[in-house]
Scaffold this motif. Sequence first.
Motif, PDB file in Angstrom:
ATOM      1  N   ASP A 157      -4.651   5.697  -0.175  1.00 29.38           N
ATOM      2  CA  ASP A 157      -4.881   6.752   0.812  1.00 29.38           C
ATOM      3  C   ASP A 157      -6.036   6.388   1.733  1.00 29.38           C
ATOM      4  OD1 ASP A 157      -4.439   9.110   2.173  1.00 29.38           O
ATOM      5  OD2 ASP A 157      -5.418  10.397   0.704  1.00 29.38           O
ATOM      6  N   ALA A 158      -6.273   5.103   1.938  1.00 29.79           N
ATOM      7  CA  ALA A 158      -7.337   4.696   2.858  1.00 29.79           C
ATOM      8  C   ALA A 158      -7.083   5.304   4.247  1.00 29.79           C
ATOM      9  CB  ALA A 158      -7.380   3.171   2.958  1.00 29.79           C
ATOM     10  N   GLN A 160      -3.012   7.849  -6.317  1.00 27.84           N
ATOM     11  CA  GLN A 160      -4.058   6.956  -5.848  1.00 27.84           C
ATOM     12  C   GLN A 160      -5.193   6.909  -6.876  1.00 27.84           C
ATOM     13  OE1 GLN A 160      -3.028   9.757  -3.754  1.00 27.84           O
ATOM     14  NE2 GLN A 160      -1.338   8.405  -3.206  1.00 27.84           N
ATOM     15  N   GLU A 184       0.843  -1.194   0.000  1.00 25.42           N
ATOM     16  CA  GLU A 184       0.000   0.000   0.000  1.00 25.42           C
ATOM     17  C   GLU A 184       0.876   1.241   0.000  1.00 25.42           C
ATOM     18  OE1 GLU A 184      -2.237   2.697  -0.246  1.00 25.42           O
ATOM     19  OE2 GLU A 184      -3.644   1.079   0.277  1.00 25.42           O
ATOM     20  N   GLU A 197       2.754   4.159   5.894  1.00 20.16           N
ATOM     21  CA  GLU A 197       1.941   4.917   6.846  1.00 20.16           C
ATOM     22  C   GLU A 197       2.257   6.398   6.703  1.00 20.16           C
ATOM     23  OE1 GLU A 197      -0.277   6.483   9.035  1.00 20.16           O
ATOM     24  OE2 GLU A 197      -0.442   4.400   9.755  1.00 20.16           O
ATOM     25  N   ALA A 228       2.714  -1.743   4.012  1.00 18.24           N
ATOM     26  CA  ALA A 228       1.991  -0.474   3.980  1.00 18.24           C
ATOM     27  C   ALA A 228       2.939   0.689   4.212  1.00 18.24           C
ATOM     28  CB  ALA A 228       0.877  -0.457   5.027  1.00 18.24           C
ATOM     29  N   LEU A 242      -7.752   4.071   9.243  1.00 10.84           N
ATOM     30  CA  LEU A 242      -8.500   3.077   8.487  1.00 10.84           C
ATOM     31  C   LEU A 242      -9.184   2.103   9.435  1.00 10.84           C
ATOM     32  CD1 LEU A 242      -9.401   1.435   6.031  1.00 10.84           C
ATOM     33  CD2 LEU A 242      -7.148   0.344   6.027  1.00 10.84           C
ATOM     34  N   TYR A 284      -6.477  -5.366   5.130  1.00 10.19           N
ATOM     35  CA  TYR A 284      -5.498  -5.314   4.049  1.00 10.19           C
ATOM     36  C   TYR A 284      -5.068  -6.717   3.611  1.00 10.19           C
ATOM     37  CZ  TYR A 284      -4.502  -0.332   3.452  1.00 10.19           C
ATOM     38  OH  TYR A 284      -4.563   0.992   3.112  1.00 10.19           O
ATOM     39  N   ALA A 296      -1.208   5.186   3.150  1.00  7.17           N
ATOM     40  CA  ALA A 296      -2.308   4.767   4.022  1.00  7.17           C
ATOM     41  C   ALA A 296      -2.226   5.478   5.359  1.00  7.17           C
ATOM     42  CB  ALA A 296      -2.275   3.256   4.238  1.00  7.17           C
ATOM     43  N   HIS A 327     -10.111   0.812   0.458  1.00  8.82           N
ATOM     44  CA  HIS A 327      -8.757   0.265   0.586  1.00  8.82           C
ATOM     45  C   HIS A 327      -8.500  -0.947  -0.291  1.00  8.82           C
ATOM     46  CE1 HIS A 327     -11.135  -2.391   3.199  1.00  8.82           C
ATOM     47  NE2 HIS A 327     -10.200  -3.302   2.966  1.00  8.82           N
TER      48      HIS A 327
END
Length: 553
Positions: free
Chosen positions: A444-445, A402, A66, A228, A226, A74, A218, A69, A450
């Motif tokens: 960008d969840a 995204q 990801e 962050e 991911a 989320l 996820y 995120a 997501h």
Amino acid sequence: MTARTTIYRNATVFTGEADATPKESFAVRGDRILAAGDLAPVRLAAGDDAVEVDLGGAFVSPGIIEGHAHMLMLGESLDKVQLRDCTSVAEVQERLAAARAAAPDAPRILGTSWLFDIFGDGERPTAAMLDAAVADVPVILDANDLHSVWVNSAALEAMGIDRDTPDPVGGEIVRDAEGAATGFLLETAAMKHAWGYLEAMATDADRDRFLENACTAYLETGVTGATEMSFGAADLAAYRRRLDRDGSLPFPVNAHWILTASGDLDTDLAEVAEVARIRDEIAEQYGDEWLRIAGVKFILDGVIDACTATMRAPYANGAMPGPIWEREFALPVAVAADAAGLQLALHAIGDEASTIALDMVQECIRVNGPRADRRARVEHLESVADDTIARMAALGVTASMQPVHCDPAVLDNWQAVLGDERAHTGFPWHKFRDAGVALALGTDAPTAPHEAPNNLFIAVTAKSVLDRDRAPYQPHRVFTPAEAVEALTLGTAFATRREHELGRIAAGFRANVVVWTANPLNDAPEALLDSAAALTLVDGRVAYSAEHDTMGA
């Protein structure tokens, strides 16, 4: 003890690079890929004791990383009232009233993902609208873009917002003609007051649940890593509790500590020094196999929907908002972070904001010198000028974008507030590819759904997941399926400086792999819609399996 070896065969194995021919099998020994290729040589490398798993012709790729995120947000959003598909204020009110009726003892009602499209021309969110549905407890609703918050009167009171509450740097408490707060908080005002209030109300158990929720969601969609992008002290504490308990995380996470513009250079520089100290402390205590504090994030501007993104030309309403980080602070703080080895992640949605972002990178190069591992990245790039794209290529800056942000179902207001040709030139993926700019894709969840297959669907079609009757937005921009899968895997690994261990199915790489239920290379793109992972491996272990009893030797 010798690590177990497993051969996965009868598959279409995408190894990470768009122009590479897919393989038919791969082998995993312990936590690493042993080999990938034709079955006979893979069997030879694996040895006679290897277990074999027939994947039934499924598509296999490196696990999705990801690209952008907000993990705890989320996880928290999955517990909130979902508002993304509401088409009117009345529908929002109905959902909130229903949520209150279902939880009469709840101390507050939280919602997420409302769209600006639900308001009429010139209309903005107000507390009175929410008071009509729920007035007795605080109601706090995150916008779909996570850059503004809509609250009721009880929430304004709980947050301590009154006529005398000042606007923070880079934010606004929207007020009426008499100076009273209306219930709409923009940018850093949302972060400071709404998010700050919720952070103070949350317990450690809540945050642990949020992290677990996000990781589980996820893994089910094939994500094995991911990036962050809103990391802070509360997030760090949750990750540390997980590391202390398990010695690992469900998958590797690269974290960017979010910097808040203070308007005081000494304060900003002190925050950078503290982030570097924390990074070193975490690396010494836990290593960086699972959690790496990679860098810092600057939110340079807002969002187009709220007319807070910083543009070179006015919005249709004449607005010309300035940046959240002025150059006099942004440049020296970026130089300090870069000198400390912290990777720059620069939120820039408007075309002027991305200009500032590259000024920051160029100043880092001028002061600190060239460095191959700098890997500066600009986030979102929704409206971006051609000269900026060329400059990104020259400076070696990654474009982190995204596809779900340009689902045609969420673009009506976005296009209307721009009001000119810019409404039709957004999200220019093709121009980045043509210029040779490195691309990393994410969701960008929770600002957008997501699920990785749906994100991939938009990348290859420019069509809508949320409203499937919509016409595509500028379909000439699309990726080929192979290009998009690379940008979701190897591209994001490169952007996170982990391309030597993640993002490929190749000998020596960590065995982070996803077996898909749809084949993006061969199936019609619609097969991706609402699909999921059949099997997700993290370091060779089964982290998620949709069909435990149908996978077999």
